[in-house]
Design a protein around this motif. Structure first.
Motif, PDB file in Angstrom:
ATOM      1  N   PRO A  23       0.845  -1.199   0.000  1.00  0.00           N
ATOM      2  CA  PRO A  23       0.000   0.000   0.000  1.00  0.00           C
ATOM      3  C   PRO A  23       0.879   1.246   0.000  1.00  0.00           C
ATOM      4  O   PRO A  23       2.038   1.197   0.399  1.00  0.00           O
ATOM      5  CB  PRO A  23      -0.784  -0.120   1.315  1.00  0.00           C
ATOM      6  N   SER A  24       0.328   2.352  -0.436  1.00  0.00           N
ATOM      7  CA  SER A  24       1.046   3.632  -0.410  1.00  0.00           C
ATOM      8  C   SER A  24       0.852   4.287   0.951  1.00  0.00           C
ATOM      9  O   SER A  24      -0.163   4.081   1.603  1.00  0.00           O
ATOM     10  CB  SER A  24       0.503   4.563  -1.499  1.00  0.00           C
ATOM     11  N   ALA A  25       1.847   5.083   1.353  1.00  0.00           N
ATOM     12  CA  ALA A  25       1.746   5.787   2.635  1.00  0.00           C
ATOM     13  C   ALA A  25       2.470   7.124   2.560  1.00  0.00           C
ATOM     14  O   ALA A  25       3.503   7.240   1.903  1.00  0.00           O
ATOM     15  CB  ALA A  25       2.341   4.949   3.758  1.00  0.00           C
ATOM     16  N   ASP A  26       1.932   8.092   3.261  1.00  0.00           N
ATOM     17  CA  ASP A  26       2.583   9.379   3.452  1.00  0.00           C
ATOM     18  C   ASP A  26       3.404   9.252   4.735  1.00  0.00           C
ATOM     19  O   ASP A  26       2.829   9.068   5.815  1.00  0.00           O
ATOM     20  CB  ASP A  26       1.525  10.467   3.585  1.00  0.00           C
ATOM     21  N   PRO A  27       4.727   9.323   4.660  1.00  0.00           N
ATOM     22  CA  PRO A  27       5.555   9.146   5.862  1.00  0.00           C
ATOM     23  C   PRO A  27       5.185  10.076   7.011  1.00  0.00           C
ATOM     24  O   PRO A  27       5.239   9.672   8.171  1.00  0.00           O
ATOM     25  CB  PRO A  27       6.976   9.414   5.365  1.00  0.00           C
ATOM     26  N   ASP A  28       4.792  11.318   6.718  1.00  0.00           N
ATOM     27  CA  ASP A  28       4.413  12.250   7.783  1.00  0.00           C
ATOM     28  C   ASP A  28       3.146  11.796   8.492  1.00  0.00           C
ATOM     29  O   ASP A  28       3.032  11.920   9.713  1.00  0.00           O
ATOM     30  CB  ASP A  28       4.227  13.664   7.236  1.00  0.00           C
ATOM     31  N   VAL A  29       2.202  11.272   7.748  1.00  0.00           N
ATOM     32  CA  VAL A  29       0.954  10.775   8.341  1.00  0.00           C
ATOM     33  C   VAL A  29       1.236   9.549   9.211  1.00  0.00           C
ATOM     34  O   VAL A  29       0.730   9.423  10.328  1.00  0.00           O
ATOM     35  CB  VAL A  29      -0.089  10.455   7.242  1.00  0.00           C
ATOM     36  N   VAL A  30       2.090   8.645   8.710  1.00  0.00           N
ATOM     37  CA  VAL A  30       2.452   7.456   9.490  1.00  0.00           C
ATOM     38  C   VAL A  30       3.187   7.863  10.761  1.00  0.00           C
ATOM     39  O   VAL A  30       2.899   7.360  11.850  1.00  0.00           O
ATOM     40  CB  VAL A  30       3.303   6.468   8.655  1.00  0.00           C
ATOM     41  N   ALA A  31       4.129   8.787  10.652  1.00  0.00           N
ATOM     42  CA  ALA A  31       4.875   9.250  11.832  1.00  0.00           C
ATOM     43  C   ALA A  31       3.929   9.845  12.868  1.00  0.00           C
ATOM     44  O   ALA A  31       4.057   9.551  14.064  1.00  0.00           O
ATOM     45  CB  ALA A  31       5.928  10.276  11.419  1.00  0.00           C
ATOM     46  N   GLN A  32       2.988  10.648  12.428  1.00  0.00           N
ATOM     47  CA  GLN A  32       2.046  11.247  13.379  1.00  0.00           C
ATOM     48  C   GLN A  32       1.190  10.172  14.047  1.00  0.00           C
ATOM     49  O   GLN A  32       0.922  10.242  15.239  1.00  0.00           O
ATOM     50  CB  GLN A  32       1.155  12.289  12.693  1.00  0.00           C
ATOM     51  N   ALA A  52       9.438   9.438  34.012  1.00  0.00           N
ATOM     52  CA  ALA A  52       9.308  10.174  32.754  1.00  0.00           C
ATOM     53  C   ALA A  52       9.832   9.343  31.588  1.00  0.00           C
ATOM     54  O   ALA A  52      10.859   8.666  31.702  1.00  0.00           O
ATOM     55  CB  ALA A  52      10.081  11.478  32.844  1.00  0.00           C
ATOM     56  N   ALA A  53       9.138   9.425  30.480  1.00  0.00           N
ATOM     57  CA  ALA A  53       9.564   8.714  29.270  1.00  0.00           C
ATOM     58  C   ALA A  53      10.683   9.473  28.571  1.00  0.00           C
ATOM     59  O   ALA A  53      10.714  10.701  28.572  1.00  0.00           O
ATOM     60  CB  ALA A  53       8.386   8.544  28.320  1.00  0.00           C
ATOM     61  N   ASN A  54      11.601   8.713  27.993  1.00  0.00           N
ATOM     62  CA  ASN A  54      12.626   9.301  27.137  1.00  0.00           C
ATOM     63  C   ASN A  54      12.009   9.577  25.769  1.00  0.00           C
ATOM     64  O   ASN A  54      11.095   8.889  25.346  1.00  0.00           O
ATOM     65  CB  ASN A  54      13.804   8.342  26.983  1.00  0.00           C
ATOM     66  N   SER A  55      12.522  10.576  25.078  1.00  0.00           N
ATOM     67  CA  SER A  55      12.057  10.884  23.729  1.00  0.00           C
ATOM     68  C   SER A  55      12.456   9.774  22.774  1.00  0.00           C
ATOM     69  O   SER A  55      13.323   8.948  23.075  1.00  0.00           O
ATOM     70  CB  SER A  55      12.647  12.213  23.262  1.00  0.00           C
ATOM     71  N   GLY A  56      11.845   9.783  21.607  1.00  0.00           N
ATOM     72  CA  GLY A  56      12.165   8.801  20.584  1.00  0.00           C
ATOM     73  C   GLY A  56      12.135   9.432  19.207  1.00  0.00           C
ATOM     74  O   GLY A  56      11.842  10.613  19.053  1.00  0.00           O
ATOM     75  N   ARG A  57      12.439   8.625  18.223  1.00  0.00           N
ATOM     76  CA  ARG A  57      12.443   9.086  16.835  1.00  0.00           C
ATOM     77  C   ARG A  57      11.884   7.981  15.954  1.00  0.00           C
ATOM     78  O   ARG A  57      12.238   6.817  16.112  1.00  0.00           O
ATOM     79  CB  ARG A  57      13.862   9.446  16.400  1.00  0.00           C
ATOM     80  N   VAL A  58      11.028   8.359  15.027  1.00  0.00           N
ATOM     81  CA  VAL A  58      10.499   7.405  14.061  1.00  0.00           C
ATOM     82  C   VAL A  58      11.614   7.091  13.070  1.00  0.00           C
ATOM     83  O   VAL A  58      12.204   7.993  12.473  1.00  0.00           O
ATOM     84  CB  VAL A  58       9.266   7.966  13.322  1.00  0.00           C
ATOM     85  N   PHE A  84       7.973   1.436   9.403  1.00  0.00           N
ATOM     86  CA  PHE A  84       8.191   2.573  10.298  1.00  0.00           C
ATOM     87  C   PHE A  84       8.115   2.099  11.738  1.00  0.00           C
ATOM     88  O   PHE A  84       7.243   1.303  12.086  1.00  0.00           O
ATOM     89  CB  PHE A  84       7.115   3.647  10.074  1.00  0.00           C
ATOM     90  N   GLY A  85       9.018   2.581  12.579  1.00  0.00           N
ATOM     91  CA  GLY A  85       8.992   2.210  13.986  1.00  0.00           C
ATOM     92  C   GLY A  85       9.423   3.360  14.875  1.00  0.00           C
ATOM     93  O   GLY A  85      10.288   4.152  14.504  1.00  0.00           O
ATOM     94  N   LEU A  86       8.775   3.457  16.020  1.00  0.00           N
ATOM     95  CA  LEU A  86       9.119   4.462  17.024  1.00  0.00           C
ATOM     96  C   LEU A  86       9.429   3.720  18.315  1.00  0.00           C
ATOM     97  O   LEU A  86       8.556   3.058  18.877  1.00  0.00           O
ATOM     98  CB  LEU A  86       7.955   5.436  17.233  1.00  0.00           C
ATOM     99  N   ASP A  87      10.682   3.786  18.756  1.00  0.00           N
ATOM    100  CA  ASP A  87      11.123   3.136  19.992  1.00  0.00           C
ATOM    101  C   ASP A  87      11.383   4.208  21.039  1.00  0.00           C
ATOM    102  O   ASP A  87      12.003   5.238  20.744  1.00  0.00           O
ATOM    103  CB  ASP A  87      12.416   2.347  19.763  1.00  0.00           C
ATOM    104  N   TRP A  88      10.916   3.936  22.267  1.00  0.00           N
ATOM    105  CA  TRP A  88      11.164   4.834  23.381  1.00  0.00           C
ATOM    106  C   TRP A  88      11.145   4.013  24.656  1.00  0.00           C
ATOM    107  O   TRP A  88      10.863   2.813  24.629  1.00  0.00           O
ATOM    108  CB  TRP A  88      10.157   5.982  23.412  1.00  0.00           C
ATOM    109  N   SER A  89      11.469   4.631  25.769  1.00  0.00           N
ATOM    110  CA  SER A  89      11.560   3.871  27.013  1.00  0.00           C
ATOM    111  C   SER A  89      11.238   4.750  28.215  1.00  0.00           C
ATOM    112  O   SER A  89      11.241   5.973  28.131  1.00  0.00           O
ATOM    113  CB  SER A  89      12.970   3.283  27.172  1.00  0.00           C
TER     114      SER A  89
END
Length: 189
Positions: A23-32, A52-58, A84-89
């Motif tokens: 499928p097609s995806a808009d990376p900004d939409v997926v990140a949000q 408190a949670a640490n920040s993460g990055r997609v 796409f993956g967002l890891d945080w802790s």
């Protein structure tokens, strides 16, 4: 009739060669979406303010050719398709607090219709791990939560499956990728 059969044969052959299209995806939409889900999970933990949670990055991951074409491209990632993956802790969580937080998030995921795909609770003579993975049957997104007694950290991964990205997408200049927990959850997940 022979022309119709020829067209059908070509279509079937193309499908077998290329496999199912991504499928097609808009990376900004997926990140949000992943950031909203991360906020939702963090809110669902309902942890005391001292945790408190640490920040993460997609980040994006490799996706591969499908169908018979994959044989000609063994272990060759496609440049136009990404996961796409967002890891945080959340560090320094005692076991009882981690169990309670995981229980609350599990209940929320079940209530939203997500399906348990992996149970990760394990214990040995020298370790204890708590965890699970749920998948959204609507879009294939996953939420993975892990905790272990050696780090006393909750590790969270929010994942979206492979999708075709627009031409020119450049992950390294992707301003929409950063996530900082805001304590405000999205109302719907």
């Amino acid at each position: 009739m022979p022309v119709a059969l020829s067209v059908a044969a070509v279509a079937v052959g193309n499908s077998v060669w290329n496999g199912a299209p991504y499928p097609s995806a808009d990376p900004d939409v997926v990140a949000q979406r992943l950031k909203d889900r991360s906020d939702w999970v963090y809110d669902g933990f309902a942890l005391p303010e001292t945790y408190a949670a640490n920040s993460g990055r997609v980040d994006t991951g490799a996706c591969y050719y499908r169908g018979l074409r994959s044989i000609a491209h063994i272990d060759e990632a496609r440049s136009d398709v990404r996961s796409f993956g967002l890891d945080w802790s959340v560090p320094d969580i005692p076991e009882a607090t981690a169990r309670d937080a995981q229980r609350r998030v599990r209940q929320r995921l079940v209530k939203q219709g997500w399906k348990l795909t992996h149970e990760g609770d394990r214990a040995g003579a020298t370790f204890r791990e708590l965890g699970f993975r749920f998948e959204n049957p609507k879009d294939g997104d996953q939420v993975d939560v892990q905790w272990n007694d050696s780090t006393t950290t909750l590790f969270i991964s929010v994942y979206a499956p492979c999708a075709q990205v627009p031409d020119g997408f450049e992950e390294h200049d992707w301003s929409e990728a950063d996530w900082h927990p805001n304590g405000q959850a999205a109302s719907r997940f």
